[in-house]
Design an enzyme around this catalytic site. Structure first.
Site, PDB file in Angstrom:
ATOM      1  N   HIS A  84     -39.239 -48.672  22.187  1.00 37.60           N
ATOM      2  CA  HIS A  84     -40.599 -48.673  22.926  1.00 37.60           C
ATOM      3  C   HIS A  84     -40.567 -47.512  23.963  1.00 37.60           C
ATOM      4  CE1 HIS A  84     -41.592 -53.037  21.300  1.00 37.60           C
ATOM      5  NE2 HIS A  84     -41.031 -52.137  20.582  1.00 37.60           N
TER       6      HIS A  84
ATOM      7  N   HIS B 183     -34.610 -48.317  17.311  1.00 34.27           N
ATOM      8  CA  HIS B 183     -35.885 -48.611  17.450  1.00 34.27           C
ATOM      9  C   HIS B 183     -36.250 -48.682  18.865  1.00 34.27           C
ATOM     10  CE1 HIS B 183     -40.045 -49.679  17.379  1.00 34.27           C
ATOM     11  NE2 HIS B 183     -40.114 -50.894  17.498  1.00 34.27           N
TER      12      HIS B 183
ATOM     13  N   CYS C 252     -37.773 -55.773  13.364  1.00 40.38           N
ATOM     14  CA  CYS C 252     -37.541 -54.644  12.824  1.00 40.38           C
ATOM     15  C   CYS C 252     -36.694 -54.674  11.478  1.00 40.38           C
ATOM     16  CB  CYS C 252     -36.732 -53.725  13.813  1.00 40.38           C
ATOM     17  SG  CYS C 252     -37.315 -53.805  15.446  1.00 40.38           S
TER      18      CYS C 252
ATOM     19  N   GLU D 124     -34.796 -25.615  22.520  1.00 37.96           N
ATOM     20  CA  GLU D 124     -33.224 -25.917  22.037  1.00 37.96           C
ATOM     21  C   GLU D 124     -32.868 -27.230  21.773  1.00 37.96           C
ATOM     22  OE1 GLU D 124     -30.965 -23.503  21.910  1.00 37.96           O
ATOM     23  OE2 GLU D 124     -29.041 -24.742  22.000  1.00 37.96           O
TER      24      GLU D 124
ATOM     25  N   HIS E 123     -46.824 -47.832  19.718  1.00 39.15           N
ATOM     26  CA  HIS E 123     -45.778 -48.605  19.780  1.00 39.15           C
ATOM     27  C   HIS E 123     -44.385 -48.305  20.016  1.00 39.15           C
ATOM     28  CE1 HIS E 123     -43.926 -51.924  16.685  1.00 39.15           C
ATOM     29  NE2 HIS E 123     -43.030 -51.573  17.581  1.00 39.15           N
TER      30      HIS E 123
END
Lengths: 237, 237, 237, 237
Positions: free
Chosen positions: A118, A116, A98, A140, A196
Site C-alpha cells: 500500500h 502487495h 489478496c 537507471e 490502493h
C-alpha cells in the site's frame, strides 16, 4: 482433518524457509511503510506449496505459526470460500484477502512470489497518472525490472509501463480486471491498483522483492518529477 | 586455480576488515535508500587487494563469502571480461558492474574506497541541474568534502562543483566519460551520472563514506532549495 | 602528564554515564539525520567535568575511549589552542570544533548539556526566515521548549523565537555572535546558525534532547507551512 | 499506602502485558515520529485497570517501572487532582496529561486502548482542513478504520470523517470539547486537535494501533493530495 493445524509445515531452522522469510520480510516492508495498518503482504510459492500470511493482522508481528499453507495448483482461487488448506493457524484467522490476486501471478506468470504494498508512492502514482498506465523512461532503476516480471531485465532505453486497474470495494473482486490487465500487457512486471497499491511478482522472492524496490523507487521519483514539472517520459534517440 | 574459491581472503574476526565492513556498510546504505533494488555498492582497496561486492544481489544481505577480491593494479579494467581474481564466490555471481568505474577512482585519484549510490537526491540533482555540473555554495556541509576527494577539505567559502556525465545503457560504458570528467574537473570529489546516481571516492572507506553523506545532504538540500525558489549559489563577498 | 590518556574517566558500567550516553545519543542523532558526514555533536557536563566527542569522526561510531574530558570552568575557551584536558584519546584526534560554542551554553545559561545538529529542517528554516529570528506560534510542541533553555516551559500561547546568526568559515568564530544573540534574546532556548544548523541546550542531557526534538519538529513544520502558504505566526487572542 | 509504589502490577514476563507493551510501542511510535520531544503516548485498559505512561519523559526510554496503574471506572477523571492510583512510580513523575482524554475513549466508546500522537501528518491535516472535520474518500486504507473506532470497519465506498477540535493551552481542558465532538460524530474513530495531534482508540491495543496507522497514512496522503491540487473527496457513484 485435525492435523491441518500442525505447525510442521511452518517450522524450520532454515532462515530462508518461507515460514521464516515471510515474517522477516513483512517486518522490513513495515519499516519501508509498505504494509502499515495490517495492509499489504507477501506470498512465497515453493513448488506445490503456497505460503500466505493471514489477513488483518499487524504485518510486522507475524510469526511462522500464523502462516497458511495452500496446495498449488489443485484448487480454484474463486470463489474464495471452500479453500483447501495444507495447514492453517489454530487462531481464528483468515488467509490474506489478496489470495486470488497472488494466484493470478502464479497462474499467468508462473511466479514464485508476489508482493502487495500500500506504498503511498504507488498510490500517488495512480493519482498523478489518471489514465490506464504509469510510464517512466530514462531511469537507471528501470534496469532492475523484468519483462513480464519473470523474463529478462529491461534495458535503460526501454520505457517502463505499469497498467493501472480501478479499485473495487472487495479485494478479491480485483481478480478479473487484474487478469485482463496482465493479458493486455504481457510485458508488465506489476499491476497498480488505483487509490490502493501495487502487486509485483517474480520467479523467486528475491526477484519479487528486488522488482518491488525498483518499482517503488520509480513511482516515488516519478511523482517527485511530476511535482517539479519534469517530463517523465523522453523520446529515445 | 581451485583455491580462487577459498574463503581465506574474506574471513576475519576484525570488524574493520573489508570483507566484514562491506556487508555492514551495504546494510546501512540500504537503510539510507542508496542501494535498494540491488543497485549501488562500495569497494574498499587494501594496498594491492580490491574487495568488491557482487552484482545484482540484495545489498543488505551480502555476506563476506559473497565478496570478490581482485589484484591491484595488475590488470586492465577494460574489457571487463577476462578479469583476474584472487578470490571469487562459489555461487554463480558476477562482480559489480561498477568495477571499471571503481578502478577510475583508484587509478586517477589513488582512492582507497569508492561508493556508488542510486540515491534519489543525486538523481533529482541531475534533473534539476540539466547542465554539465551540480553547484552549491554557502552550506556548512561543503566543509566535509575534499578537493579531488583525496585532498584538503573545502572551505565554507568554496563553491562545490560536481560534474554530471550522461548515463549509458551499460554501466561499464561510463568508464571513459567518467575519466574525461575527472580530468576536466581535477578538484571534484565525485561524479554524478544523470538519471542514475553518483560515484564518490576517498583515501579510506571512512573518507569515502563521510564525503558521500555530505554530498547526499547537499544534493538533497539543493533540490529542496530549487523547489522553494531559493538560489543555491551565492556570490562570495 | 602521561595519565591524560587513561580511560578511567570514560569507563563506566552505568549506561547513563556521559561516556556511554554520548556514543548512544550520537547513534540516535545519526539515524535522525542530524549528524551525518561527521557533523554536529553533543556535550554533557557533569559538575566540573565536560565530556566532548572528537571532531571529524563518524558520529554513529564513536566509542567511550574517543571522548575528551575537560575541566569546567577552569580554562578559557578562547583561543582554542592550549586547552587543558583531564583526559584525551590516544588517537590523533581533536576535540569538537563546537567546544567554544558549547562553553557559551555553560557560561551564559548554566547548561548541563548542549546539542549541535546540521538538521536540514534547521538549515531550511534559516533560509526561509531570512531575518534575524525564526518564529512560530500556536503549535502544541512549543510547550516542550523552555524559557532561556533552562527555565519554565513555554505556554501554547507564547510565540517561539529563535535567533539566527550568520555562519562563519571557522566554527569557533561563531562564539562572539552567539554570545551577542544569547544576550539579546535571553529567553531563547537555542541559536540557529544560517546555512549551518542549530545549537540547543538544557539543564540536563534529557532536557537538551527533548528541546532539540521539539525545535526540530517546529523547524520542520514551519518550513512545510511556508511551502503550503500557511501563516506561521498568528495573533494571540 | 506504601505499597502503591510496588512494582508488582507492572512486572510480568509476558511481552504482551500492558506494562511491557507500552514501553515497546512507545519506542516504535518514537521511530515513526509520533511521540518526539516527550509528546504523545498510549494507554491500555485491562478490565478494571488502566495502564498509563508518565508525562514529560522521553517516550522511547520508558520502562515498566515508570508506568501508572489507575482503577477503572472508580474515579472521576476531572478535576485531575486527587486521582486514585493502584500503582505509581517512586520517581517524582506525573501521570500523562492526556489522562482525561483517554478516559473519554473508555467512557464514551468502551475503548480498551487509546493512542495520542503529535504526528506532523495529523497537525498538517488540521491546518489544510480549516473547518470542523478532515475528510477523505476512495482510499483503500479507509477500510482499516472502524465505525466509532469500536464497530465494523468502514467500506471503501464510505467517506472517512474525523472531527477537529480547537487546541487549548492545557491538555486536560480538551476534555469537554472532545466529548462534544464524540457525541456529535458517533461514527468517528478519532478526534483531531488543531495544531496539536490526534487521539485514536479501539477495543484493543492492536485495534487502536492499526487504526492509528491507517489514519496517519490517510492524513499524510490527504496532505500530499492537497499539495498536488488533487480532490480528496469524490462523489460515490
Amino acid at each position: 482433518m485435525g492435523d491441518v493445524y500442525s505447525t510442521e509445515l511452518v517450522t524450520s531452522s532454515d532462515p530462508t524457509h518461507p515460514a521464516n522469510l515471510i515474517p522477516e520480510l513483512c517486518r522490513l516492508f513495515y519499516e519501508l511503510g509498505w504494509v502499515t495498518g495490517t495492509g499489504g503482504g507477501i506470498t512465497i510459492r515453493h513448488e506445490d506449496k503456497v505460503f500466505i500470511a493471514p489477513s488483518g493482522v499487524q504485518k510486522e508481528r507475524i510469526k511462522p505459526e500464523h502462516i497458511f499453507v495452500l496446495p498449488y495448483p489443485e484448487q480454484s482461487p474463486s470463489p474464495h470460500t471452500d479453500r483447501v488448506f495444507l495447514r492453517r493457524p489454530e487462531q481464528n484467522l483468515k488467509e490474506s484477502a489478496c489470495t486470488p490476486l497472488f494466484w493470478n501471478a502464479f497462474d499467468l506468470r508462473g511466479a514464485g512470489s508476489c508482493i502487495h504494498t500500500h506504498s503511498q508512492n504507488a498510490v500517488l502514482a495512480t493519482l498523478l497518472w489518471p489514465g490506464p498506465v504509469f510510464q517512466i523512461s530514462h531511469q537507471e532503476m528501470i534496469k532492475g525490472v523484468r519483462i513480464g516480471g519473470n523474463g529478462k531485465t529491461l534495458s535503460y532505453l526501454d520505457t517502463l509501463v505499469v497498467p493501472i486497474i480501478e479499485n473495487t470495494p472487495h479485494e478479491e473482486d480485483l481478480r478479473e480486471s487484474m487478469v485482463a490487465a496482465m493479458e493486455q500487457y504481457p510485458d508488465a512486471a506489476a499491476i497498480l491498483v488505483r487509490r490502493h497499491g501495487v502487486y509485483v511478482w517474480g520467479n523467486s522472492w528475491e526477484s519479487a522483492k528486488t522488482q518491488t524496490e525498483c518499482l517503488d523507487y520509480l513511482f516515488e521519483i516519478g511523482v517527485k518529477m511530476r511535482q517539479l514539472g519534469l517530463a517523465t517520459v523522453l523520446d529515445s534517440e
